[in-house]
Design an enzyme around this catalytic site. Structure first.
Site, PDB file in Angstrom:
ATOM      1  N   SER A   1      25.482  50.528  48.081  1.00  0.00           N
ATOM      2  CA  SER A   1      26.212  49.323  48.469  1.00  0.00           C
ATOM      3  C   SER A   1      26.510  48.493  47.221  1.00  0.00           C
ATOM      4  O   SER A   1      26.446  49.018  46.106  1.00  0.00           O
ATOM      5  CB  SER A   1      25.379  48.536  49.486  1.00  0.00           C
ATOM      6  OG  SER A   1      26.170  47.541  50.095  1.00  0.00           O
ATOM      7  N   ASN A   2      26.853  47.237  47.386  1.00  0.00           N
ATOM      8  CA  ASN A   2      27.146  46.375  46.243  1.00  0.00           C
ATOM      9  C   ASN A   2      26.677  44.955  46.542  1.00  0.00           C
ATOM     10  O   ASN A   2      26.175  44.677  47.628  1.00  0.00           O
ATOM     11  CB  ASN A   2      28.639  46.434  45.897  1.00  0.00           C
ATOM     12  CG  ASN A   2      29.491  45.998  47.068  1.00  0.00           C
ATOM     13  OD1 ASN A   2      29.433  44.849  47.496  1.00  0.00           O
ATOM     14  ND2 ASN A   2      30.269  46.922  47.614  1.00  0.00           N
ATOM     15  N   ARG A   3      26.857  44.047  45.574  1.00  0.00           N
ATOM     16  CA  ARG A   3      26.270  42.709  45.675  1.00  0.00           C
ATOM     17  C   ARG A   3      27.101  41.709  46.475  1.00  0.00           C
ATOM     18  O   ARG A   3      26.752  40.529  46.513  1.00  0.00           O
ATOM     19  CB  ARG A   3      26.052  42.149  44.259  1.00  0.00           C
ATOM     20  CG  ARG A   3      24.861  42.768  43.545  1.00  0.00           C
ATOM     21  CD  ARG A   3      24.814  42.304  42.098  1.00  0.00           C
ATOM     22  NE  ARG A   3      25.032  40.863  41.987  1.00  0.00           N
ATOM     23  CZ  ARG A   3      25.570  40.254  40.929  1.00  0.00           C
ATOM     24  NH1 ARG A   3      25.956  40.965  39.893  1.00  0.00           N
ATOM     25  NH2 ARG A   3      25.736  38.952  40.914  1.00  0.00           N
ATOM     26  N   SER A   4      28.175  42.158  47.099  1.00  0.00           N
ATOM     27  CA  SER A   4      29.009  41.195  47.843  1.00  0.00           C
ATOM     28  C   SER A   4      28.184  40.457  48.899  1.00  0.00           C
ATOM     29  O   SER A   4      27.463  41.078  49.680  1.00  0.00           O
ATOM     30  CB  SER A   4      30.158  41.958  48.520  1.00  0.00           C
ATOM     31  OG  SER A   4      30.785  41.115  49.451  1.00  0.00           O
TER      32      SER A   4
ATOM     33  N   ALA B   1      34.244  43.905  49.947  1.00  0.00           N
ATOM     34  CA  ALA B   1      33.998  44.768  48.790  1.00  0.00           C
ATOM     35  C   ALA B   1      33.656  46.155  49.330  1.00  0.00           C
ATOM     36  O   ALA B   1      32.480  46.501  49.506  1.00  0.00           O
ATOM     37  CB  ALA B   1      32.860  44.210  47.955  1.00  0.00           C
TER      38      ALA B   1
END
Ligand code: CTP
Length: 214
Positions: A21-24, A88
């Site tokens: 995943s990502n930091r959004s 994101a």
């Protein structure tokens, strides 16, 4: 007007307990949803997993993977005036999802990744709704964002610096238009930036309707 807004990250499973995943944080997309409701618009919010309070008055469609987000966008675009893709979306996902938990071993482990489907690029070229993309950049912000505007056939791209925008309550953005114009919104709470953005989106949509482009 009817806004369709995506927000937050997607999660691409590796095995039953892990994902990419990502930091959004989803804060920008949620702030846009709130600002649109405040301005009297209808909002459908397609949301990846986030820890932000659900905007009162929005119909929320929870999703997890990029594929689920794609399906939700396709399902709801038929009925919208403005699509805002602030999510994101993960660019890659594991080529194989293990059905059982991958066990720890002494040796190195490599994950094979394959590209996810690009939601914006998959939209039809002829459509009745305005398409707003977001560009999360760390360098050559404006130039990279403008490339995305053309490559993904957007009407507007909101460019922001991923290093300072992600997870923060504040943001500073440059709005790029398909006629080469641009407008900067200086650093402020995402709620304030969102109100500016909603006004811009409404105006562009109105202009398109008057010129009968959409
Ligand atoms: N996007 C999308 N589908 C994807 C990935 C991104 O529709 N699979 C959308 C995002 O919601 C955003 C825009 O494309 O509106 C740009 O996303 P961004 O992460 O800035 O760029 P990428 O296209 O992923 O390119 P790169 O990571 O190389 O900068």
């Amino acid at each position: 007007m009817r806004f369709l807004i995506t927000a937050g990250p997607t999660r691409e499973p590796i095995d039953p307990v892990r994902y990419l995943s990502n930091r959004s944080s989803g804060k920008m997309g949620y702030a846009i949803a709130e600002a649109a409701i405040e301005a009297g618009h209808e909002v459908i919010l397609i949301s990846g997993p986030v820890n932000v309070a659900r905007p009162r008055g929005a119909a929320v469609v929870p999703v997890s993977t990029s594929e689920e987000m794609f399906d939700a966008v396709v399902q709801h675009t038929g009925n919208c005036d403005i699509l805002v893709m602030s999510a994101a979306v993960a660019d890659y996902k594991p080529a194989k999802v293990s059905r059982t938990k991958i066990k720890k071993r002494e040796a190195d482990l490599s994950l094979e990744l394959k590209p996810t489907r690009d939601i914006l690029s998959s939209l039809p070229k002829n459509r009745r709704y305005l398409v707003v993309g977001f560009a999360a950049e760390t360098d050559d912000i404006e130039a990279n964002a403008r490339k995305k505007l053309h490559a993904k056939n957007c009407d507007i791209v909101v460019a922001n610096d991923a290093r300072t925008a992600m997870e923060s309550d504040e943001n500073e953005v440059t709005v790029l238009f398909s006629d080469d114009q641009k407008k900067k919104i200086s650093r402020a709470l995402k709620k304030i930036v969102a109100r500016e953005l909603v006004k811009i989106f409404e105006n562009v949509r109105e202009k398109c309707l008057t010129k009968k482009i959409m």
